[in-house]
Scaffold this motif. Structure first.
Motif, mmCIF file in Angstrom:
data_model
loop_
_atom_site.group_PDB
_atom_site.id
_atom_site.type_symbol
_atom_site.label_atom_id
_atom_site.label_comp_id
_atom_site.label_asym_id
_atom_site.label_seq_id
_atom_site.Cartn_x
_atom_site.Cartn_y
_atom_site.Cartn_z
ATOM 1 N N PHE A 1 -4.191 3.660 -5.739
ATOM 2 C CA PHE A 1 -5.352 2.790 -5.581
ATOM 3 C C PHE A 1 -6.490 3.531 -4.893
ATOM 4 C CE2 PHE A 1 -2.379 2.197 -2.086
ATOM 5 C CZ PHE A 1 -3.155 2.308 -0.953
ATOM 6 N N HIS A 2 -7.701 3.101 -5.200
ATOM 7 C CA HIS A 2 -8.914 3.724 -4.648
ATOM 8 C C HIS A 2 -9.996 2.649 -4.612
ATOM 9 C CE1 HIS A 2 -11.686 7.446 -4.455
ATOM 10 N NE2 HIS A 2 -12.380 6.375 -4.105
ATOM 11 N N THR A 3 -10.340 2.177 -3.423
ATOM 12 C CA THR A 3 -11.374 1.158 -3.279
ATOM 13 C C THR A 3 -12.386 1.594 -2.223
ATOM 14 O OG1 THR A 3 -10.448 -0.207 -1.488
ATOM 15 C CG2 THR A 3 -9.539 -0.531 -3.696
ATOM 16 N N ASP A 4 -13.582 1.028 -2.333
ATOM 17 C CA ASP A 4 -14.637 1.373 -1.370
ATOM 18 C C ASP A 4 -14.357 0.785 0.006
ATOM 19 O OD1 ASP A 4 -15.996 2.782 -3.298
ATOM 20 O OD2 ASP A 4 -17.273 1.101 -3.866
ATOM 21 N N SER B 1 -1.935 -6.591 -1.114
ATOM 22 C CA SER B 1 -3.267 -6.081 -1.424
ATOM 23 C C SER B 1 -3.432 -4.706 -0.780
ATOM 24 C CB SER B 1 -4.347 -7.037 -0.905
ATOM 25 O OG SER B 1 -4.295 -7.157 0.510
ATOM 26 N N PHE B 2 -4.169 -3.830 -1.450
ATOM 27 C CA PHE B 2 -4.392 -2.474 -0.968
ATOM 28 C C PHE B 2 -5.883 -2.166 -0.981
ATOM 29 C CE2 PHE B 2 -0.332 -2.415 -3.374
ATOM 30 C CZ PHE B 2 0.530 -2.264 -2.298
ATOM 31 N N TYR B 3 -6.318 -1.412 0.016
ATOM 32 C CA TYR B 3 -7.713 -0.968 0.047
ATOM 33 C C TYR B 3 -7.767 0.422 0.651
ATOM 34 C CZ TYR B 3 -7.898 -1.977 5.078
ATOM 35 O OH TYR B 3 -7.659 -1.981 6.438
ATOM 36 N N ASP C 1 -6.902 8.247 3.421
ATOM 37 C CA ASP C 1 -8.205 8.131 4.073
ATOM 38 C C ASP C 1 -8.115 7.681 5.525
ATOM 39 O OD1 ASP C 1 -7.268 5.613 3.475
ATOM 40 O OD2 ASP C 1 -9.234 4.790 2.974
ATOM 41 N N ARG C 2 -6.933 7.718 6.116
ATOM 42 C CA ARG C 2 -6.800 7.290 7.513
ATOM 43 C C ARG C 2 -5.602 7.970 8.154
ATOM 44 N NH1 ARG C 2 -5.741 1.238 5.550
ATOM 45 N NH2 ARG C 2 -7.161 2.071 3.981
ATOM 46 N N ALA C 3 -5.636 8.056 9.482
ATOM 47 C CA ALA C 3 -4.550 8.679 10.237
ATOM 48 C C ALA C 3 -3.674 7.651 10.931
ATOM 49 C CB ALA C 3 -5.120 9.650 11.281
ATOM 50 N N GLU C 4 -4.112 6.390 10.970
ATOM 51 C CA GLU C 4 -3.343 5.314 11.592
ATOM 52 C C GLU C 4 -3.357 4.095 10.681
ATOM 53 O OE1 GLU C 4 -5.140 4.594 15.373
ATOM 54 O OE2 GLU C 4 -4.142 6.289 16.351
ATOM 55 N N ILE C 5 -2.323 3.272 10.806
ATOM 56 C CA ILE C 5 -2.191 2.056 10.017
ATOM 57 C C ILE C 5 -2.016 0.878 10.963
ATOM 58 C CG2 ILE C 5 -0.865 0.861 8.222
ATOM 59 C CD1 ILE C 5 0.118 3.582 7.286
#
Length: 222
Positions: free
Chosen positions: A138-141, A162-164, A195-199
């Motif tokens: 997935f790839h969202t803005d 859902s994924f973003y 696109d991130r280092a933490e969730i």
């Protein structure tokens, strides 16, 4: 409306108009909206079918601009889905799905997102085991253009997360029936964000870009 004017083809269209005469959550005035769907399905063979669906939805919602001025604006949402189901063998099933959506308030740059999902399911002939593996990229803005994907869950449940952002989601689902009285289901999921280092946040914070989940279910009939 639904019809099949040609062999192996089916067409579907729906339209809904709605209106709220009073204020509602996040809408500070009477509002209205429209929701429409167009879908074309094709069934060339018993082992192959596919469809294309387009959905357009317009509704009104509060919007705060860069100058902190709040107005009620129309929100435009376009969704597109293509899905193909293929069963090359009685014990093997394949499903491919492509999703795209874009959403934007009136006068604002659209937020976009897309997703590719591939599923493969196999039912073993000599043992009562069913296996289903699914992968999604997935790839969202941003969160507004998030994408939803159906995942097979435990018995009598379903899961549509859902994924973003940008990432990859992999799942494996197992079902083993032992005679007529015992059944074991296991589901394993793994997601990696690029696109991130933490969730998450707070008590749910994971200091990594990966997250795993495991579900087990045992059913015994007497």
């Amino acid at each position: 409306m639904e019809g099949s004017p040609f062999r192996n083809w089916k067409f579907f269209v729906s339209a809904d108009y709605f209106r709220f005469p009073w204020w509602k959550y996040l809408v500070d005035k009477p509002s209205s909206g429209f929701d429409g769907i167009l879908q074309t399905s094709w069934f060339p063979r018993k082992d192959l079918n596919m469809f294309i669906r387009y959905q357009y939805k317009q509704k009104e919602k509060n919007y705060i601009d860069e100058e902190k001025v709040k107005t009620v604006r129309p929100i435009y949402h376009h969704r597109f889905r293509y899905r193909m189901n293929y069963t090359p063998l009685p014990e093997l099933s394949l499903r491919f799905t492509f999703d795209y959506n874009t959403i934007y308030p009136q006068g604002v740059t659209p937020s976009q997102g897309f997703q590719f999902t591939q599923m493969a399911g196999y039912s073993f002939q000599k043992i009562p085991l069913k296996l289903e593996i699914q992968g999604s990229y997935f790839h969202t803005d941003d969160y507004a253009s998030r994408i939803y994907a159906y995942e097979k869950g435990l018995l009598y449940t379903f899961y549509t997360p859902s994924f973003y952002g940008k990432g990859l989601r992999l799942t494996a689902h197992f079902r083993y029936d032992i005679q007529k009285n015992w059944m074991i289901i296991a589901k394993y999921g793994h997601i990696t964000y690029f696109d991130r280092a933490e969730i998450g946040s707070g008590n749910d914070l994971i200091k990594d870009n990966k997250k795993q989940d495991l579900q087990l279910q045992l059913r015994v009939r007497f």
